[in-house]
Enzyme design. Structure first.
Site, PDB file in Angstrom:
ATOM      1  N   LYS A   1       0.799  -1.227   0.000  1.00  0.00           N
ATOM      2  CA  LYS A   1       0.000   0.000   0.000  1.00  0.00           C
ATOM      3  C   LYS A   1       0.831   1.277   0.000  1.00  0.00           C
ATOM      4  O   LYS A   1       0.372   2.316  -0.497  1.00  0.00           O
ATOM      5  CB  LYS A   1      -0.960  -0.004   1.197  1.00  0.00           C
ATOM      6  CG  LYS A   1      -2.011  -1.098   1.100  1.00  0.00           C
ATOM      7  CD  LYS A   1      -2.984  -1.054   2.250  1.00  0.00           C
ATOM      8  CE  LYS A   1      -4.036  -2.149   2.111  1.00  0.00           C
ATOM      9  NZ  LYS A   1      -5.053  -2.088   3.171  1.00  0.00           N
TER      10      LYS A   1
ATOM     11  N   GLU B   1      -6.160  13.521  -1.260  1.00  0.00           N
ATOM     12  CA  GLU B   1      -5.701  14.086   0.015  1.00  0.00           C
ATOM     13  C   GLU B   1      -5.498  12.994   1.057  1.00  0.00           C
ATOM     14  O   GLU B   1      -4.559  13.044   1.848  1.00  0.00           O
ATOM     15  CB  GLU B   1      -6.725  15.109   0.522  1.00  0.00           C
ATOM     16  CG  GLU B   1      -6.306  15.813   1.803  1.00  0.00           C
ATOM     17  CD  GLU B   1      -7.323  16.824   2.280  1.00  0.00           C
ATOM     18  OE1 GLU B   1      -7.071  17.464   3.315  1.00  0.00           O
ATOM     19  OE2 GLU B   1      -8.370  16.982   1.623  1.00  0.00           O
TER      20      GLU B   1
ATOM     21  N   ASP C   1      -9.174   2.709   3.342  1.00  0.00           N
ATOM     22  CA  ASP C   1      -9.043   1.879   4.539  1.00  0.00           C
ATOM     23  C   ASP C   1      -9.508   2.616   5.787  1.00  0.00           C
ATOM     24  O   ASP C   1     -10.271   2.077   6.601  1.00  0.00           O
ATOM     25  CB  ASP C   1      -7.587   1.441   4.727  1.00  0.00           C
ATOM     26  CG  ASP C   1      -7.216   0.253   3.856  1.00  0.00           C
ATOM     27  OD1 ASP C   1      -8.119  -0.536   3.507  1.00  0.00           O
ATOM     28  OD2 ASP C   1      -6.032   0.105   3.538  1.00  0.00           O
TER      29      ASP C   1
ATOM     30  N   ALA D   1       2.348   0.736  11.650  1.00  0.00           N
ATOM     31  CA  ALA D   1       2.392   1.969  10.863  1.00  0.00           C
ATOM     32  C   ALA D   1       2.597   1.676   9.389  1.00  0.00           C
ATOM     33  O   ALA D   1       3.190   2.472   8.669  1.00  0.00           O
ATOM     34  CB  ALA D   1       3.491   2.892  11.377  1.00  0.00           C
TER      35      ALA D   1
ATOM     36  N   GLY E   1       0.798   0.459   5.537  1.00  0.00           N
ATOM     37  CA  GLY E   1      -0.154   1.163   4.694  1.00  0.00           C
ATOM     38  C   GLY E   1      -1.529   1.319   5.308  1.00  0.00           C
ATOM     39  O   GLY E   1      -2.072   2.430   5.377  1.00  0.00           O
TER      40      GLY E   1
ATOM     41  N   GLY F   1      12.334   4.115  11.569  1.00  0.00           N
ATOM     42  CA  GLY F   1      12.310   5.101  10.495  1.00  0.00           C
ATOM     43  C   GLY F   1      10.914   5.335   9.970  1.00  0.00           C
ATOM     44  O   GLY F   1      10.486   6.485   9.795  1.00  0.00           O
TER      45      GLY F   1
ATOM     46  N   GLY G   1     -12.112  -7.167  11.554  1.00  0.00           N
ATOM     47  CA  GLY G   1     -11.644  -6.418  10.400  1.00  0.00           C
ATOM     48  C   GLY G   1     -12.606  -6.356   9.238  1.00  0.00           C
ATOM     49  O   GLY G   1     -12.530  -5.428   8.419  1.00  0.00           O
TER      50      GLY G   1
END
Length: 278
Positions: free
Chosen positions: A73, A85, A110, A135, A137, A162, A247
């Site tokens: 993603k 956006e 998502d 953290a 996609g 990172g 989910g």
């Protein structure tokens, strides 16, 4: 069953793995319901081959769109000519469509799907203290959507320092004072909502993404994994008396968004007009 012919329009869903995706089982019935001559098929794509596969698919003249799942993603954004956006904010995309001029436009549903699914289940994220693990996609999109919805504070956790820093810094620019980050030590004891946005849970042998025993009574535990519907995390949380949220609603609440994004109703009207003209 759809009848595939020479005029069939194609859509692909890309992932690695891809066997867990539910989108074909939901969008293909939608195509049938709309009377649209289209089919969505799964494509197993190792990360090293993503560029070659996406560029190859984009050269197929009757392929109108791509859906994207783990782990692509983030990287798939580089193969879009323009982005929404939501993609800019999340840094990831889960849908690309071919525009009339042949260019490709990327969107991310998502986060919106996740929030809509929670609200439909009677869970209001506004004002809540949230811990979100993952953290990647989908995690970035869910984090952005929760902040837009007005959560009081969001703690983001990921082992990749990172990536975690890049995501949290971007979110902090848009939502100052409401985002913190951690690579390990989560403040679960004050969480109203804890979300797993990692792949942990796809396999029965996976460890839990966080320690449910640290959550306070009344905290909601949510998972973005769609198959299995009840992950080990949700099972353990339910056994401890927590309300759980699976989910699958994240995808089901994206169907209407996909329908609009891919202009399926417009395509249906064109097909009907073409039939009448013959």
């Amino acid at each position: 069953m759809p009848v595939i012919g020479g005029a069939t329009r194609l859509y692909a869903v890309l992932g690695h793995p891809v066997s867990q995706v539910r989108a074909p089982g939901m969008l293909n019935p939608l195509f049938a319901e709309l009377g649209s001559d289209a089919v969505l098929f799964p494509v197993l794509v190792p990360p090293r081959d993503l560029g070659d596969v996406v560029r190859g698919l984009q050269r197929i003249g009757n392929l109108d769109g791509l859906l994207v799942t783990i782990p692509h993603k983030v990287d798939v954004c580089r193969y879009a000519d323009a982005v929404s956006e939501a993609v800019t904010l999340a840094g990831s995309a889960n849908a690309l469509r071919r525009e009339p001029d042949g260019s490709w436009y990327a969107e991310n549903f998502d986060g919106t799907g996740f929030v809509h699914g929670m609200r439909a289940a009677g869970i209001d994220p506004t004002g809540r203290q949230v811990v979100l693990v993952g953290a990647g996609g989908a995690g970035m999109a869910v984090a952005a959507a929760l902040l837009i919805e007005g959560v009081a504070h969001l703690e983001l956790c990921d082992r990749d320092e990172g990536r975690l820093a890049a995501v949290s810094d971007r979110l902090e620019q848009h939502f100052p004072g409401r985002v913190s980050r951690s690579t390990a030590a989560l403040r679960l004891e004050s969480a109203d909502l804890a979300v797993n946005a990692t792949p942990l849970g796809l396999s029965p042998a996976d460890p839990l993404p966080f320690d449910v025993t640290q959550l306070p009574a009344g905290a909601v535990v949510a998972d973005i994994i769609m198959r299995p519907k009840e992950t080990a995390l949700l099972r353990v949380a339910a056994e401890r008396g927590h309300r759980v949220h699976p989910g699958s609603p994240m995808l089901t609440h994206q169907l209407k968004l996909y329908r609009t994004f891919f202009r399926l109703d417009d395509a249906l009207r064109r097909d009907t007009q073409d039939d009448r003209s013959h």
